[in-house]
Design a protein around this motif. Structure first.
Motif, PDB file in Angstrom:
ATOM      1  N   LEU B  96      58.816  44.970  46.501  1.00 50.03           N
ATOM      2  CA  LEU B  96      58.894  43.679  47.186  1.00 50.03           C
ATOM      3  C   LEU B  96      57.550  42.953  47.150  1.00 50.03           C
ATOM      4  O   LEU B  96      57.490  41.735  47.015  1.00 50.03           O
ATOM      5  CB  LEU B  96      59.367  43.876  48.627  1.00 50.03           C
ATOM      6  N   GLY B  97      56.456  43.724  47.262  1.00 53.99           N
ATOM      7  CA  GLY B  97      55.125  43.114  47.203  1.00 53.99           C
ATOM      8  C   GLY B  97      54.898  42.423  45.879  1.00 53.99           C
ATOM      9  O   GLY B  97      54.477  41.268  45.812  1.00 53.99           O
ATOM     10  N   ASN B  98      55.191  43.129  44.802  1.00 52.98           N
ATOM     11  CA  ASN B  98      55.006  42.545  43.482  1.00 52.98           C
ATOM     12  C   ASN B  98      55.825  41.278  43.331  1.00 52.98           C
ATOM     13  O   ASN B  98      55.364  40.282  42.776  1.00 52.98           O
ATOM     14  CB  ASN B  98      55.462  43.558  42.418  1.00 52.98           C
ATOM     15  N   PHE B  99      57.048  41.340  43.823  1.00 48.13           N
ATOM     16  CA  PHE B  99      57.927  40.186  43.656  1.00 48.13           C
ATOM     17  C   PHE B  99      57.436  39.002  44.475  1.00 48.13           C
ATOM     18  O   PHE B  99      57.414  37.867  44.007  1.00 48.13           O
ATOM     19  CB  PHE B  99      59.349  40.566  44.079  1.00 48.13           C
ATOM     20  N   PHE B 100      57.025  39.264  45.736  1.00 50.82           N
ATOM     21  CA  PHE B 100      56.856  38.134  46.655  1.00 50.82           C
ATOM     22  C   PHE B 100      55.412  37.710  46.923  1.00 50.82           C
ATOM     23  O   PHE B 100      55.200  36.589  47.364  1.00 50.82           O
ATOM     24  CB  PHE B 100      57.589  38.413  47.970  1.00 50.82           C
ATOM     25  N   ILE B 101      54.441  38.583  46.693  1.00 49.26           N
ATOM     26  CA  ILE B 101      53.071  38.148  46.995  1.00 49.26           C
ATOM     27  C   ILE B 101      52.696  36.878  46.232  1.00 49.26           C
ATOM     28  O   ILE B 101      52.308  35.879  46.850  1.00 49.26           O
ATOM     29  CB  ILE B 101      52.051  39.278  46.745  1.00 49.26           C
ATOM     30  N   PRO B 102      52.841  36.862  44.897  1.00 48.62           N
ATOM     31  CA  PRO B 102      52.447  35.631  44.204  1.00 48.62           C
ATOM     32  C   PRO B 102      53.260  34.419  44.661  1.00 48.62           C
ATOM     33  O   PRO B 102      52.695  33.341  44.875  1.00 48.62           O
ATOM     34  CB  PRO B 102      52.718  35.946  42.736  1.00 48.62           C
ATOM     35  N   PHE B 112      46.116  40.003  37.487  1.00 48.05           N
ATOM     36  CA  PHE B 112      46.036  40.723  36.208  1.00 48.05           C
ATOM     37  C   PHE B 112      47.439  41.166  35.782  1.00 48.05           C
ATOM     38  O   PHE B 112      47.825  42.313  36.002  1.00 48.05           O
ATOM     39  CB  PHE B 112      45.131  41.945  36.337  1.00 48.05           C
ATOM     40  N   PRO B 113      48.193  40.257  35.153  1.00 43.80           N
ATOM     41  CA  PRO B 113      49.583  40.594  34.795  1.00 43.80           C
ATOM     42  C   PRO B 113      49.676  41.798  33.855  1.00 43.80           C
ATOM     43  O   PRO B 113      50.575  42.621  33.989  1.00 43.80           O
ATOM     44  CB  PRO B 113      50.079  39.328  34.091  1.00 43.80           C
ATOM     45  N   ARG B 114      48.742  41.894  32.926  1.00 39.12           N
ATOM     46  CA  ARG B 114      48.822  43.000  31.968  1.00 39.12           C
ATOM     47  C   ARG B 114      48.589  44.331  32.682  1.00 39.12           C
ATOM     48  O   ARG B 114      49.276  45.318  32.447  1.00 39.12           O
ATOM     49  CB  ARG B 114      47.797  42.787  30.857  1.00 39.12           C
ATOM     50  N   LEU B 115      47.612  44.344  33.584  1.00 39.88           N
ATOM     51  CA  LEU B 115      47.350  45.550  34.375  1.00 39.88           C
ATOM     52  C   LEU B 115      48.575  45.926  35.196  1.00 39.88           C
ATOM     53  O   LEU B 115      48.876  47.106  35.390  1.00 39.88           O
ATOM     54  CB  LEU B 115      46.162  45.280  35.306  1.00 39.88           C
ATOM     55  N   ASN B 116      49.300  44.918  35.620  1.00 38.26           N
ATOM     56  CA  ASN B 116      50.482  45.132  36.436  1.00 38.26           C
ATOM     57  C   ASN B 116      51.539  45.933  35.673  1.00 38.26           C
ATOM     58  O   ASN B 116      52.058  46.928  36.180  1.00 38.26           O
ATOM     59  CB  ASN B 116      51.047  43.764  36.842  1.00 38.26           C
ATOM     60  N   ILE B 117      51.823  45.521  34.439  1.00 42.58           N
ATOM     61  CA  ILE B 117      52.849  46.244  33.681  1.00 42.58           C
ATOM     62  C   ILE B 117      52.310  47.623  33.275  1.00 42.58           C
ATOM     63  O   ILE B 117      53.037  48.617  33.283  1.00 42.58           O
ATOM     64  CB  ILE B 117      53.353  45.425  32.461  1.00 42.58           C
ATOM     65  N   THR B 173      47.694  48.807  41.353  1.00 42.30           N
ATOM     66  CA  THR B 173      48.503  47.782  42.013  1.00 42.30           C
ATOM     67  C   THR B 173      47.747  47.204  43.202  1.00 42.30           C
ATOM     68  O   THR B 173      47.716  45.987  43.409  1.00 42.30           O
ATOM     69  CB  THR B 173      49.842  48.375  42.481  1.00 42.30           C
ATOM     70  N   GLY B 174      47.114  48.087  43.987  1.00 39.69           N
ATOM     71  CA  GLY B 174      46.356  47.629  45.156  1.00 39.69           C
ATOM     72  C   GLY B 174      45.245  46.673  44.761  1.00 39.69           C
ATOM     73  O   GLY B 174      45.063  45.617  45.376  1.00 39.69           O
ATOM     74  N   ILE B 175      44.489  47.035  43.716  1.00 39.91           N
ATOM     75  CA  ILE B 175      43.411  46.164  43.249  1.00 39.91           C
ATOM     76  C   ILE B 175      43.970  44.806  42.839  1.00 39.91           C
ATOM     77  O   ILE B 175      43.455  43.750  43.215  1.00 39.91           O
ATOM     78  CB  ILE B 175      42.679  46.809  42.052  1.00 39.91           C
ATOM     79  N   ASN B 176      45.079  44.846  42.110  1.00 37.43           N
ATOM     80  CA  ASN B 176      45.704  43.613  41.644  1.00 37.43           C
ATOM     81  C   ASN B 176      46.080  42.708  42.816  1.00 37.43           C
ATOM     82  O   ASN B 176      45.841  41.495  42.784  1.00 37.43           O
ATOM     83  CB  ASN B 176      46.957  43.988  40.847  1.00 37.43           C
ATOM     84  N   PHE B 177      46.642  43.303  43.864  1.00 38.55           N
ATOM     85  CA  PHE B 177      47.067  42.499  45.022  1.00 38.55           C
ATOM     86  C   PHE B 177      45.857  41.903  45.738  1.00 38.55           C
ATOM     87  O   PHE B 177      45.877  40.731  46.121  1.00 38.55           O
ATOM     88  CB  PHE B 177      47.874  43.351  46.006  1.00 38.55           C
ATOM     89  N   ILE B 178      44.819  42.729  45.942  1.00 39.05           N
ATOM     90  CA  ILE B 178      43.646  42.225  46.656  1.00 39.05           C
ATOM     91  C   ILE B 178      43.078  41.011  45.928  1.00 39.05           C
ATOM     92  O   ILE B 178      42.821  39.957  46.523  1.00 39.05           O
ATOM     93  CB  ILE B 178      42.569  43.329  46.789  1.00 39.05           C
ATOM     94  N   VAL B 179      42.899  41.167  44.606  1.00 35.25           N
ATOM     95  CA  VAL B 179      42.310  40.069  43.842  1.00 35.25           C
ATOM     96  C   VAL B 179      43.239  38.856  43.836  1.00 35.25           C
ATOM     97  O   VAL B 179      42.790  37.711  43.977  1.00 35.25           O
ATOM     98  CB  VAL B 179      41.977  40.533  42.404  1.00 35.25           C
ATOM     99  N   THR B 180      44.536  39.108  43.713  1.00 38.62           N
ATOM    100  CA  THR B 180      45.497  38.001  43.720  1.00 38.62           C
ATOM    101  C   THR B 180      45.401  37.213  45.020  1.00 38.62           C
ATOM    102  O   THR B 180      45.337  35.974  45.009  1.00 38.62           O
ATOM    103  CB  THR B 180      46.935  38.545  43.565  1.00 38.62           C
TER     104      THR B 180
END
Lengths: 196, 542
Positions: B96-102, B112-117, B173-180
């Protein structure tokens, strides 16, 4: 949203974003090594005498040379980043190559050290001091290796002309990572080789 | 914005339009990655649930029943490890985080979309390695305590490495969310206007980034202990088994908040929408998330009161453990204050949100019995702990997850689920849950130890009640997911904003288009201004 903005402004934003990412990542790396430092403290308090006798068996000369090698490699990376900020791709490539060679030298010396210990029968299972020695320097060596791979990628990308004074975010990020690898060693060296 | 959302016709399946395996496997779209996480974690929810059913079945009889004691040990280890590491921890943040945070901060994608996948595929790799350990399944319990875990013949090394990979994915994933959240907020989306789900996820990401490496190194050391014969945790070799427990709980206690904070975030979204009232104490809720994350790092020692820690340390950990209840209480009071005099409607998301509050309070109030030194020594490793744990984790996190699924199902799938079916499922789940786990409180108080495969016959009656409860619960869960699965294809098309929410995800079409918004929205107010348009609610200072 961003289409109208100036290109360098976008690049600046991209660099800031990437930097925040790598700093967060380095924080996790600190905690990864932190576990080993904690283990060192706990186990050393448990048996200080053994740690003293065992630490004498480490090769201080190799350790010292490796410290110099790694600090120098941090310098060469920094010089490379300074060069690409001015758009000097040639200097960047030379600096990257030099860094990779220094990293290889570091691993070579580490290999010689390990070989020496193995020959004397000082294995990871020998005692907790050597367990720690191998775990800490081993994990660090893996990081050196990963850093080399990243630096090599940068070298290839630089060879393909991917970097310029405006666009060189990956180089800066790799540089930060490499400084971290260097920094960890700066702590490992006194802890293992110098403090008896 | 609304006109734009409506102009998206129902024939247009938004981000779901493109078909085929490759369009998913290589996707950089955070929404697709979120959906992939959702299906992956749900798979393990079902597998872990099946093990739970088998365990309950065996415990209906006191003696050696259907399965051998060793198989029982394997089953409860797998139930715990799969549920914790492959479902509860990743489910809300990664799916849900991945879907809704952005979407909720008005960004086109994560930083970092590439890091995400990549981190999704690391997660899958971790699962594969984890499953490889089934060749000689674990019998250590999900806590892997040394020295037993260093010596057992089970595939502890494989499992540790598998979970190391899962942890790595969680860090990335955590790093990606923080930066996002730091860098990609839409114009006008200040920190004071951030939806509370985002605040919850932000605090969660901080814990993920700071705690996970510690379990990573612990798993590496455990693997090295078995592979190279090192003895950090082995008293026979001068090591310290308590060190393992400290490491383990330094991660595993904060991770309890990785499990609960996102769920609390969902509740903070659902309550104001279905009460039609501005959230009460926005800042208090937001900052209590950060406070929980911070204090959560200081309480791990309460898992070790009877392990031989110094009594001073025990008293300190006991105190800090009570302290963490304060920010949690703040949240609960604020939710209740939000509902006060609201026009509450009981659609399925709200139903589950209220269930969350109810069960979580029950779980929370039984916490002090365990956090207090004296009663802990009595109740340690009894079914009381099992009940407390399931009330907070399943009654809390999983109900929050269910609330989120019902709340966001229309947005994610573009279809409406059946409200009537959702209610039927809810009754089964609510009753089944309480029958299953409340019984365990009584069992624990009567002294039934946890983890035992066989037990004295005087406990049998309560075990039978609990097992029957687990069937009711399972039927409820089955109906709920049947509702989702069926309506994924057959449900009537969802409008852009079925619940009349004010957060940004409702300002785009259902399902959202690939880059979330046709035009990046400009945010002018906070997302909880229900009632009068310029009613700022409880947000006193701005």
């Amino acid at each position: 949203m961003t289409e109208t903005k100036h290109t360098t402004e976008q690049q600046g934003a991209a660099l800031e974003t990437a930097k925040l990412g790598i700093w967060a990542f380095l924080a996790t790396e600190v905690l990864l090594f932190g576990g080993l430092f904690t283990a060192y403290t706990v186990l050393r308090v448990g048996d200080p005498q053994m740690f003293h006798t065992e630490y004498l068996k480490l090769n201080r000369l190799f350790g010292a040379i490796n410290t110099v090698v790694l600090i120098t490699s941090s310098l060469t990376v920094a010089l490379g980043i300074a060069a690409i900020r001015e758009g000097k791709t040639g200097t960047l490539k030379r600096c990257l190559l030099l860094t990779i060679l220094l990293a290889a030298a570091f691993l070579g010396i580490k290999y010689a050290e390990y070989a020496e210990h193995f020959a004397r029968g000082e294995l990871p299972r020998t005692n907790n001091f050597f367990s720690l020695y191998y775990m800490m320097t081993g994990l660090h060596a893996i990081h050196v290796f990963a850093g080399m791979a990243a630096l090599a990628t940068m070298l290839v990308m630089a060879g393909r002309g991917k970097f310029s004074a405006e666009e060189h975010t990956p180089v800066e990020i790799t540089g930060l990572y490499w400084h971290f690898v260097d920094l960890v060693w700066i702590y490992l060296f006194p802890l293992l080789y110098l403090i008896g | 914005m609304t006109e734009l959302a409506e102009s998206h016709t129902t024939a247009d399946r938004g981000y779901l339009t493109e078909k085929g395996f490759r369009s998913w496997a290589y996707t950089l779209d955070h929404k697709r990655i979120g959906v992939m996480y959702l299906f992956t974690t749900l798979l393990f929810f079902f597998v872990g649930g099946m093990f739970a059913m088998l365990l309950r079945l065996k415990l209906m009889t006191p003696g050696p029943g259907l399965i051998s004691d060793h198989t029982y040990n394997v089953f409860f280890t797998l139930h715990g490890a799969l549920m914790i590491f492959l479902f509860i921890i990743p489910a809300i943040p990664s799916a849900l985080g991945n879907f809704f945070i952005p979407i909720m901060i008005g960004a086109r994608d994560v930083a970092f979309p590439r890091l995400n996948i990549i981190s999704y595929w690391i997660f899958v790799a971790g699962i594969i390695v984890t499953l490889a350990s089934l060749s000689s399944p674990m019998d250590t319990g999900w806590t892997f305590y040394t020295p037993y875990s260093a010596r057992t013949g089970a595939a502890v090394t494989t499992l540790s490495l598998g979970l190391f990979l899962v942890g790595m994915s969680s860090i990335l994933t955590g790093i990606n969310f923080i930066v996002t959240i730091h860098r990609l907020r839409a114009p006008g989306m200040t920190w004071n206007r951030l939806p509370l789900f985002i605040w919850g996820m932000y605090a969660t990401s901080i814990i993920q980034v700071l705690a996970t490496p510690v379990i990573g190194i612990t798993f590496l050391l455990l693997a090295a202990e078995r592979l190279f014969g090192i003895g950090f945790f082995d008293p026979a070799k001068g090591g310290d088994p308590l060190l393992f427990q400290h490491f383990f709980w330094f991660y595993s206690h904060p991770v309890v908040y990785v499990m609960i904070l996102p769920a609390m975030g969902i509740i903070s979204e659902v309550i104001p929408v279905f009460s039609r009232k501005p959230i009460f104490g926005y800042r208090a809720i937001a900052s209590s998330s950060l406070a929980i994350a911070f204090i959560g790092f200081l309480v791990w020692g309460h898992h070790m009161f009877v392990s031989g820690m110094s009594s001073t340390a025990s008293v300190i950990f006991s105190f800090l453990t009570f302290f963490v209840a304060v920010p949690t209480g703040i949240k609960v009071f604020n939710w209740i204050a939000t509902m006060y005099r609201g026009s509450i409607t009981f659609e399925s998301p709200m139903l589950y949100a209220l269930t969350f509050i109810f069960l979580f309070i029950a779980g929370g109030l039984t916490g002090p019995f365990l956090g207090a030194l004296g009663t802990n020594v009595q109740l340690h490793d009894t079914y009381f702990v099992v009940a407390h744990f399931h009330y907070t984790m399943m009654g809390g996190t999983v109900m929050g997850f269910f609330a989120g699924l019902h709340y966001w199902f229309p947005k994610m799938s573009g279809r409406m689920a059946s409200e009537r079916l959702a209610r039927v499922a809810w009754w089964f789940i609510f009753i089944g849950f309480n029958v299953t786990f409340f019984t365990m409180f009584i069992l624990g108080l009567k002294g039934m130890p946890r983890r035992w495969a066989e037990y004295p016959p005087q406990y049998q009656d309560l075990h039978i009640v609990s097992t029957v409860g687990s069937w009711v619960l399972a039927i409820g869960v089955f109906i709920m997911f049947w509702n989702f699965a069926y309506n994924l294809f057959r449900g009537r098309p969802a409008p852009a904003n079925p619940w009349r929410g004010l957060t940004l995800e409702w300002q785009t079409s259902s399902p959202p288009q690939t880059e979330n918004f046709a035009e990046i929205p400009v945010v002018t107010d906070w997302p909880y201004g229900y009632g009068k348009k310029d009613d700022k609610g409880s947000r006193s200072k701005e």
